[in-house]
Design a protein around this motif. Structure first.
Motif, PDB file in Angstrom:
ATOM      1  N   VAL A 174      10.038  19.728   1.965  1.00 60.12           N
ATOM      2  CA  VAL A 174      11.303  19.000   1.904  1.00 60.12           C
ATOM      3  C   VAL A 174      11.461  18.194   3.188  1.00 60.12           C
ATOM      4  N   LEU A 175      11.535  16.867   3.024  1.00 64.04           N
ATOM      5  CA  LEU A 175      11.615  15.973   4.182  1.00 64.04           C
ATOM      6  C   LEU A 175      12.807  15.037   4.066  1.00 64.04           C
ATOM      7  N   GLY A 176      13.364  14.713   5.212  1.00 67.28           N
ATOM      8  CA  GLY A 176      14.411  13.719   5.294  1.00 67.28           C
ATOM      9  C   GLY A 176      14.190  12.858   6.518  1.00 67.28           C
ATOM     10  N   GLY A 177      15.068  11.887   6.714  1.00 68.77           N
ATOM     11  CA  GLY A 177      14.987  11.015   7.874  1.00 68.77           C
ATOM     12  C   GLY A 177      16.093  11.335   8.860  1.00 68.77           C
ATOM     13  N   PRO A 178      16.290  10.478   9.839  1.00 67.23           N
ATOM     14  CA  PRO A 178      17.290  10.746  10.875  1.00 67.23           C
ATOM     15  C   PRO A 178      18.722  10.484  10.435  1.00 67.23           C
ATOM     16  N   GLY A 179      18.900   9.752   9.351  1.00 68.07           N
ATOM     17  CA  GLY A 179      20.241   9.371   8.912  1.00 68.07           C
ATOM     18  C   GLY A 179      20.875  10.380   7.978  1.00 68.07           C
ATOM     19  N   THR A 180      21.797   9.884   7.166  1.00 68.79           N
ATOM     20  CA  THR A 180      22.559  10.748   6.263  1.00 68.79           C
ATOM     21  C   THR A 180      21.980  10.807   4.856  1.00 68.79           C
ATOM     22  N   TYR A 181      20.862  10.112   4.625  1.00 70.61           N
ATOM     23  CA  TYR A 181      20.257  10.156   3.300  1.00 70.61           C
ATOM     24  C   TYR A 181      19.828  11.580   2.971  1.00 70.61           C
ATOM     25  N   GLN A 182      20.018  11.943   1.708  1.00 73.07           N
ATOM     26  CA  GLN A 182      19.641  13.277   1.276  1.00 73.07           C
ATOM     27  C   GLN A 182      18.122  13.453   1.325  1.00 73.07           C
ATOM     28  N   PRO A 183      17.650  14.623   1.767  1.00 74.74           N
ATOM     29  CA  PRO A 183      16.207  14.859   1.797  1.00 74.74           C
ATOM     30  C   PRO A 183      15.631  14.970   0.385  1.00 74.74           C
ATOM     31  N   ARG A 184      14.340  14.830   0.284  1.00 73.03           N
ATOM     32  CA  ARG A 184      13.647  14.930  -0.992  1.00 73.03           C
ATOM     33  C   ARG A 184      12.480  15.898  -0.842  1.00 73.03           C
ATOM     34  N   ARG A 185      12.073  16.459  -1.974  1.00 72.64           N
ATOM     35  CA  ARG A 185      10.902  17.332  -1.980  1.00 72.64           C
ATOM     36  C   ARG A 185       9.677  16.502  -2.341  1.00 72.64           C
ATOM     37  N   TYR A 186       8.741  16.428  -1.401  1.00 72.74           N
ATOM     38  CA  TYR A 186       7.513  15.664  -1.591  1.00 72.74           C
ATOM     39  C   TYR A 186       6.359  16.627  -1.905  1.00 72.74           C
ATOM     40  N   SER A 187       5.542  16.252  -2.868  1.00 75.03           N
ATOM     41  CA  SER A 187       4.432  17.115  -3.270  1.00 75.03           C
ATOM     42  C   SER A 187       3.093  16.467  -2.959  1.00 75.03           C
ATOM     43  N   CYS A 188       2.062  17.293  -2.900  1.00 72.70           N
ATOM     44  CA  CYS A 188       0.710  16.826  -2.571  1.00 72.70           C
ATOM     45  C   CYS A 188      -0.271  17.270  -3.650  1.00 72.70           C
ATOM     46  N   PRO A 189      -0.293  16.588  -4.793  1.00 74.02           N
ATOM     47  CA  PRO A 189      -1.278  16.932  -5.822  1.00 74.02           C
ATOM     48  C   PRO A 189      -2.667  16.422  -5.453  1.00 74.02           C
ATOM     49  N   ARG A 190      -3.636  16.857  -6.195  1.00 68.04           N
ATOM     50  CA  ARG A 190      -5.022  16.442  -5.942  1.00 68.04           C
ATOM     51  C   ARG A 190      -5.174  14.927  -6.035  1.00 68.04           C
ATOM     52  N   GLU A 191      -4.426  14.302  -6.953  1.00 66.46           N
ATOM     53  CA  GLU A 191      -4.530  12.854  -7.134  1.00 66.46           C
ATOM     54  C   GLU A 191      -4.107  12.103  -5.875  1.00 66.46           C
ATOM     55  N   LEU A 192      -3.130  12.643  -5.147  1.00 66.28           N
ATOM     56  CA  LEU A 192      -2.689  11.978  -3.927  1.00 66.28           C
ATOM     57  C   LEU A 192      -3.772  12.047  -2.850  1.00 66.28           C
ATOM     58  N   LYS A 193      -4.482  13.158  -2.762  1.00 66.66           N
ATOM     59  CA  LYS A 193      -5.558  13.278  -1.784  1.00 66.66           C
ATOM     60  C   LYS A 193      -6.685  12.295  -2.095  1.00 66.66           C
ATOM     61  N   GLU A 194      -6.888  12.024  -3.376  1.00 64.57           N
ATOM     62  CA  GLU A 194      -7.939  11.087  -3.770  1.00 64.57           C
ATOM     63  C   GLU A 194      -7.501   9.634  -3.602  1.00 64.57           C
ATOM     64  N   ARG A 195      -6.183   9.372  -3.710  1.00 61.43           N
ATOM     65  CA  ARG A 195      -5.668   8.011  -3.566  1.00 61.43           C
ATOM     66  C   ARG A 195      -4.425   8.031  -2.680  1.00 61.43           C
ATOM     67  N   PRO A 196      -4.593   8.240  -1.391  1.00 61.79           N
ATOM     68  CA  PRO A 196      -3.441   8.367  -0.492  1.00 61.79           C
ATOM     69  C   PRO A 196      -2.631   7.089  -0.322  1.00 61.79           C
ATOM     70  N   GLU A 197      -3.154   5.965  -0.779  1.00 65.03           N
ATOM     71  CA  GLU A 197      -2.396   4.718  -0.671  1.00 65.03           C
ATOM     72  C   GLU A 197      -1.336   4.594  -1.772  1.00 65.03           C
ATOM     73  N   SER A 198      -1.375   5.499  -2.751  1.00 60.95           N
ATOM     74  CA  SER A 198      -0.394   5.461  -3.835  1.00 60.95           C
ATOM     75  C   SER A 198       0.914   6.110  -3.377  1.00 60.95           C
ATOM     76  N   ALA A 199       1.957   5.950  -4.163  1.00 65.73           N
ATOM     77  CA  ALA A 199       3.274   6.507  -3.814  1.00 65.73           C
ATOM     78  C   ALA A 199       3.230   8.026  -3.829  1.00 65.73           C
ATOM     79  N   VAL A 200       3.831   8.636  -2.810  1.00 65.19           N
ATOM     80  CA  VAL A 200       3.869  10.096  -2.733  1.00 65.19           C
ATOM     81  C   VAL A 200       4.901  10.630  -3.735  1.00 65.19           C
ATOM     82  N   PRO A 201       4.515  11.530  -4.634  1.00 64.59           N
ATOM     83  CA  PRO A 201       5.475  12.066  -5.600  1.00 64.59           C
ATOM     84  C   PRO A 201       6.622  12.803  -4.917  1.00 64.59           C
TER      85      PRO A 201
END
Length: 208
Positions: A174-201
């Protein structure tokens, strides 16, 4: 008459040239040949580095870029074990510092690079954030996709990611930024490791 002789000479020259090619063992073809992708010369494996078992600090596993994919690399934190182990925030801080540090000479020779650039720090979540939230000094979506992929996969498979699940390390953080935006849960599937330039789920993170 001269035109006929010239045409005949040209035809003879073409025939001789074709014969020479055939005589050299090279067969002509009108069909394009797909030889496949050129073999990679990047080993993506550090074999000449220092012995990690003899190094000081806590063993860390970070994801670097190599051959257009994410590959795990073993590192050592300069902090003593009691400063890192069991503390998700300190673990995340140590991992982030490793990610934006320049790869070692052995890692560069093996083809490793990093898209994470400093200064970049991580802090605890804000009041009301879901348990285990980590806040970066830059909004996650503002980072280059490959840099965010490195951070997410590195955090998710460490104690930093485990803090947001209440259990062992998994495949999300679960990551957020320095502001007031709500954090999101980011996942790391195998597809992301193979194509890290794609959008992080990612999905909205809810308080537990």
């Amino acid at each position: 008459m001269r035109r006929r002789r010239t045409s005949a000479l040209l035809a003879l020259g073409a025939t001789l040239a074709a014969g020479l090619v055939t005589g050299c063992g090279i067969r002509t073809t009108s069909v394009p040949v797909d030889a496949g992708a050129a073999p990679s010369r990047v080993p993506c494996s550090v074999t000449g580095g220092a012995d990690l078992s003899a190094a000081q600090g806590v063993p860390l596993r970070v994801y670097l870029l190599c051959g257009a994919q994410l590959e795990a690399v073993e590192r050592r934190s300069p902090l003593p074990e009691e400063k890192v182990s069991g503390d998700p925030l300190r673990t995340a801080s140590a991992l982030l510092a490793q990610l934006w540090s320049e790869p070692s000479a052995e890692e560069r020779e093996a083809g490793f690079t990093t898209a994470v650039k400093g200064p970049l720090v991580v802090t605890a979540g804000h009041k009301g954030d879901p348990a285990g939230t980590l806040r970066l000094s830059r909004q996650p979506e503002d980072l280059p996709p490959t840099a965010l992929a490195q951070i997410v996969c590195t955090f998710a498979e460490s104690a930093a990611g485990a803090s947001g699940t209440g259990g062992p390390a998994g495949d999300s953080v679960v990551l957020g930024g320095p502001g007031t935006y709500q954090p999101r849960r980011y996942s790391c599937p195998r597809e992301l490791k193979e194509r890290p330039e794609s959008a992080v789920p990612s999905t909205p993170a809810t308080a537990s």
